[in-house]
Design a protein around this motif. Structure first.
Motif, PDB file in Angstrom:
ATOM      1  N   GLY A  10       0.866  -1.327   0.080  1.00  0.00           N
ATOM      2  CA  GLY A  10       0.029   0.087   0.240  1.00  0.00           C
ATOM      3  C   GLY A  10       0.772   1.192  -0.069  1.00  0.00           C
ATOM      4  O   GLY A  10       0.227   2.367   0.318  1.00  0.00           O
ATOM      5  N   ALA A  11       2.134   1.309  -0.280  1.00  0.00           N
ATOM      6  CA  ALA A  11       2.996   2.577  -0.247  1.00  0.00           C
ATOM      7  C   ALA A  11       2.758   3.448  -1.246  1.00  0.00           C
ATOM      8  O   ALA A  11       2.923   4.511  -1.222  1.00  0.00           O
ATOM      9  CB  ALA A  11       4.513   1.824  -0.220  1.00  0.00           C
ATOM     10  N   ASP A  12       2.356   2.834  -2.348  1.00  0.00           N
ATOM     11  CA  ASP A  12       2.199   3.491  -3.886  1.00  0.00           C
ATOM     12  C   ASP A  12       3.561   4.229  -4.240  1.00  0.00           C
ATOM     13  O   ASP A  12       3.460   5.277  -5.146  1.00  0.00           O
ATOM     14  CB  ASP A  12       1.008   5.055  -3.324  1.00  0.00           C
ATOM     15  N   LEU A  13       4.600   3.732  -3.697  1.00  0.00           N
ATOM     16  CA  LEU A  13       5.852   3.897  -4.231  1.00  0.00           C
ATOM     17  C   LEU A  13       6.597   2.764  -4.470  1.00  0.00           C
ATOM     18  O   LEU A  13       6.290   1.673  -3.823  1.00  0.00           O
ATOM     19  CB  LEU A  13       6.709   4.713  -3.217  1.00  0.00           C
ATOM     20  N   ARG A  14       7.343   2.737  -5.976  1.00  0.00           N
ATOM     21  CA  ARG A  14       7.876   1.656  -6.334  1.00  0.00           C
ATOM     22  C   ARG A  14       9.531   1.919  -6.572  1.00  0.00           C
ATOM     23  O   ARG A  14       9.755   2.943  -7.049  1.00  0.00           O
ATOM     24  CB  ARG A  14       7.377   1.337  -7.806  1.00  0.00           C
ATOM     25  N   LEU A  15      10.106   1.093  -5.795  1.00  0.00           N
ATOM     26  CA  LEU A  15      11.702   1.323  -6.040  1.00  0.00           C
ATOM     27  C   LEU A  15      12.210   0.663  -7.439  1.00  0.00           C
ATOM     28  O   LEU A  15      11.781  -0.578  -7.560  1.00  0.00           O
ATOM     29  CB  LEU A  15      12.355   0.605  -4.774  1.00  0.00           C
ATOM     30  N   ASP A  16      12.797   1.341  -8.291  1.00  0.00           N
ATOM     31  CA  ASP A  16      13.243   1.113  -9.580  1.00  0.00           C
ATOM     32  C   ASP A  16      14.452   1.306  -9.840  1.00  0.00           C
ATOM     33  O   ASP A  16      15.147   2.095  -9.054  1.00  0.00           O
ATOM     34  CB  ASP A  16      12.149   1.583 -10.425  1.00  0.00           C
ATOM     35  N   ALA A  66      21.269   2.525  -4.787  1.00  0.00           N
ATOM     36  CA  ALA A  66      20.689   3.823  -5.050  1.00  0.00           C
ATOM     37  C   ALA A  66      19.492   3.469  -5.931  1.00  0.00           C
ATOM     38  O   ALA A  66      19.497   2.970  -6.993  1.00  0.00           O
ATOM     39  CB  ALA A  66      21.549   5.027  -5.619  1.00  0.00           C
ATOM     40  N   TYR A  67      18.182   3.974  -5.667  1.00  0.00           N
ATOM     41  CA  TYR A  67      17.047   3.657  -6.513  1.00  0.00           C
ATOM     42  C   TYR A  67      16.214   4.782  -6.645  1.00  0.00           C
ATOM     43  O   TYR A  67      16.249   5.739  -5.984  1.00  0.00           O
ATOM     44  CB  TYR A  67      16.239   2.599  -5.635  1.00  0.00           C
ATOM     45  N   ALA A  68      15.531   4.656  -7.620  1.00  0.00           N
ATOM     46  CA  ALA A  68      14.687   5.620  -8.234  1.00  0.00           C
ATOM     47  C   ALA A  68      13.271   5.523  -7.455  1.00  0.00           C
ATOM     48  O   ALA A  68      12.938   4.186  -7.129  1.00  0.00           O
ATOM     49  CB  ALA A  68      14.134   5.606  -9.657  1.00  0.00           C
ATOM     50  N   LEU A  69      12.418   6.515  -6.983  1.00  0.00           N
ATOM     51  CA  LEU A  69      11.209   6.156  -6.476  1.00  0.00           C
ATOM     52  C   LEU A  69      10.041   6.507  -7.593  1.00  0.00           C
ATOM     53  O   LEU A  69      10.257   7.718  -7.981  1.00  0.00           O
ATOM     54  CB  LEU A  69      11.148   6.977  -5.169  1.00  0.00           C
ATOM     55  N   ARG A  70       9.251   5.711  -7.996  1.00  0.00           N
ATOM     56  CA  ARG A  70       7.957   6.057  -8.797  1.00  0.00           C
ATOM     57  C   ARG A  70       6.813   5.948  -8.210  1.00  0.00           C
ATOM     58  O   ARG A  70       6.523   5.144  -7.522  1.00  0.00           O
ATOM     59  CB  ARG A  70       8.440   5.143 -10.212  1.00  0.00           C
ATOM     60  N   HIS A  71       5.944   6.741  -8.417  1.00  0.00           N
ATOM     61  CA  HIS A  71       4.578   6.778  -7.724  1.00  0.00           C
ATOM     62  C   HIS A  71       3.451   6.180  -8.616  1.00  0.00           C
ATOM     63  O   HIS A  71       3.135   6.759  -9.787  1.00  0.00           O
ATOM     64  CB  HIS A  71       4.303   8.380  -7.429  1.00  0.00           C
ATOM     65  N   ALA A  72       2.652   5.436  -7.811  1.00  0.00           N
ATOM     66  CA  ALA A  72       1.195   5.003  -8.298  1.00  0.00           C
ATOM     67  C   ALA A  72       1.265   4.446  -9.644  1.00  0.00           C
ATOM     68  O   ALA A  72       0.368   5.164 -10.450  1.00  0.00           O
ATOM     69  CB  ALA A  72       0.461   6.143  -7.958  1.00  0.00           C
TER      70      ALA A  72
END
Length: 208
Positions: A10-16, A66-72
């Motif tokens: 349920g975080a709505d953030l994806r580590l990419d 180091a990761y990108a954060l991408r939303h929803a």
């Protein structure tokens, strides 16, 4: 660098993966004074931004991630999460992150970090972690509250540690040990992902 095999409940953030095409959004994010100052890039300019971006993308796995954060479900960069200064023998690393200011106040970083931390301690990076540490400006109350809510303890204040355009600032040191985690099912054993828990920012960077 592959995305973390981690279910963020349920975080709505994806580590990419942080990719070259992310740089324009990265530059806009860290060019915002609300972000640049607290993360130590105040007045650094384009050269500093490019150097930090390239260093994040080329970080050796032995030193962290180091990761990108991408939303929803969106592909554009929403933020950056770093796990750096990994001392394998001592079993500790440093956590830092930032998020686009338009996404602040939604609990997104809490939702991201709550499952990430036990995953790290249980060996998500390949080896168990004993300690996660974070650094935050003393006046960054939002970040300090989030760290405390995740179980981090304030371990001291380094006076005048960071120099910004408006002068020197104190930095608060926070630490979280494996024994500090709530009694909940860890996300993985020996680096394997498992179900997300239901509990629930160095950060020199601005919080969500």
């Amino acid at each position: 660098m592959a995305a973390l095999p981690l279910p963020l409940n349920g975080a709505d953030l994806r580590l990419d993966q942080l990719i070259a095409a992310d740089y324009p959004r990265y530059r806009a994010l860290y060019g915002d004074p609300r972000v640049a100052g607290p993360c130590g890039l105040d007045g650094g300019g384009e050269d500093a931004l490019r150097t930090w971006f390239d260093a994040a993308r080329s970080l050796p796995p032995s030193q962290g991630r180091a990761y990108a954060l991408r939303h929803a479900g969106q592909e554009r960069l929403a933020g950056v999460l770093r796990l750096t200064d990994w001392e394998r023998h001592a079993g500790h690393l440093t956590l830092s992150y930032t998020l686009c200011p338009s996404l602040w106040g939604r609990g997104l970083m809490a939702g991201c970090l709550s499952p990430l931390l036990p995953w790290l301690f249980a060996g998500g990076l390949g080896e168990p972690i004993h300690r996660v540490q974070a650094w935050v400006l003393s006046g960054n109350q939002r970040s300090r509250r989030l760290l405390a809510s995740l179980g981090f303890q304030h371990e001291g204040t380094l006076r005048g540690m960071l120099r910004l355009a408006d002068g020197h600032h104190d930095i608060c040191a926070y630490g979280l040990l494996a024994v500090d985690l709530p009694n909940s099912q860890p996300l993985c054993q020996s680096g394997q992902p498992g179900p997300a828990p239901c509990w629930g920012l160095h950060s020199k960077e601005m919080p969500a």
